[in-house]
Design a protein around this motif. Structure first.
Motif, PDB file in Angstrom:
ATOM      1  N   ILE A  94       0.878  -1.175   0.000  1.00 37.36           N
ATOM      2  CA  ILE A  94       0.000   0.000   0.000  1.00 37.36           C
ATOM      3  C   ILE A  94       0.914   1.223   0.000  1.00 37.36           C
ATOM      4  CG2 ILE A  94      -1.596   1.347   1.411  1.00 37.36           C
ATOM      5  CD1 ILE A  94      -2.990  -1.064   0.237  1.00 37.36           C
ATOM      6  N   THR A 193      -9.248   0.468   7.850  1.00 39.28           N
ATOM      7  CA  THR A 193      -8.691   1.218   6.722  1.00 39.28           C
ATOM      8  C   THR A 193      -9.496   0.929   5.466  1.00 39.28           C
ATOM      9  OG1 THR A 193      -6.724   1.589   5.344  1.00 39.28           O
ATOM     10  CG2 THR A 193      -7.001  -0.622   6.263  1.00 39.28           C
ATOM     11  N   THR A 195      -8.547   0.681   2.357  1.00 39.84           N
ATOM     12  CA  THR A 195      -7.724   0.239   1.221  1.00 39.84           C
ATOM     13  C   THR A 195      -7.932  -1.230   0.872  1.00 39.84           C
ATOM     14  OG1 THR A 195      -5.911  -0.167   2.789  1.00 39.84           O
ATOM     15  CG2 THR A 195      -5.885   1.929   1.589  1.00 39.84           C
ATOM     16  N   SER A 214      -5.942   5.197   4.947  1.00 36.59           N
ATOM     17  CA  SER A 214      -4.876   4.225   4.717  1.00 36.59           C
ATOM     18  C   SER A 214      -3.998   4.129   5.965  1.00 36.59           C
ATOM     19  CB  SER A 214      -4.012   4.644   3.520  1.00 36.59           C
ATOM     20  OG  SER A 214      -3.127   5.693   3.888  1.00 36.59           O
TER      21      SER A 214
END
Length: 220
Positions: A94, A193, A195, A214
């Protein structure tokens, strides 16, 4: 609130981009386990995989197939396929994850990376990303007893890293199972999160104390 001395971070979907790799590996697992390629049974199994993201994969396959031999065949196919995708260079961090982990450790916070994958797959991911020494500790369900949604991974990290109090723990994950395991552990911060696999509503419904875009914002 007690000062945070341990951050327990999930890998796929939280610090490592998934980009559909789990579902690609599941397709191979479904075939190995004898599921039809299409139809209601296949659709139900795929939805179950999505709903149980974050859990130990062998536990998920046992629930889907209801037969140990089929579950083990599916799990082996899943690991082989996922490992092959890693070897193809398809595993990426990420954005900002490595810096976030380094920032936490420089602030005196110990970091544990946890997963629902097997130890061998986790190690392959760590090597591919160059993360073998990035965190203080890495854990798979095999080292903790049970995977998510149980609190074992988090509590094992607490024990191994000599943390004094569960209230000194902050947890981050991208699934409702990550959040539930954090709640059950007694951690002060249990953040979701955006993501990964589950959306904001799913994370809030599971009891997330915080929602962050994130891992970068989590570290901050």
């Amino acid at each position: 609130m007690s000062p945070i001395t341990l951050a327990v971070l999930d890998m796929a979907g939280t610090t490592v981009a998934d980009d559909g790799l789990v579902l690609r590996a599941f397709a191979a697992a479904a075939e190995a386990g004898g599921l039809p390629a299409e139809g209601p049974e296949a659709d139900a199994a795929r939805q179950y995989v999505l709903d149980t993201m974050g859990q130990s994969k062998i536990v998920v396959f046992r629930a889907i197939f209801g037969d140990e031999d089929r579950a083990q065949a599916a799990n082996a196919a899943f690991e082989t396929t996922y490992d092959s995708l890693i070897d193809q260079g398809l595993a990426e961090p990420i954005p900002g994850a490595e810096k976030a982990i380094t920032t936490l450790r420089e602030a005196g916070i110990k970091v544990a990376l946890t997963t629902g994958f097997s130890r061998s797959t986790q190690d392959k991911l760590l090597v591919a990303l160059g993360w073998k020494t990035l965190a203080d500790l890495t854990l798979s369900p095999a080292e903790a007893g049970r995977g998510r949604p149980y609190p074992d991974l988090i509590l094992t990290a607490l024990l191994k890293l000599s943390i004094d109090d569960v209230h000194q723990i902050a947890v981050l994950g991208d699934t409702s199972n990550d959040v539930l395991s954090g709640i059950r552990s007694g951690a002060s911060i249990v953040a979701g999160t955006l993501t990964g696999a589950h959306d904001e509503q799913q994370l809030r419904d599971a009891g997330a104390t915080h929602i962050v875009p994130s891992v970068t914002e989590f570290a901050e």
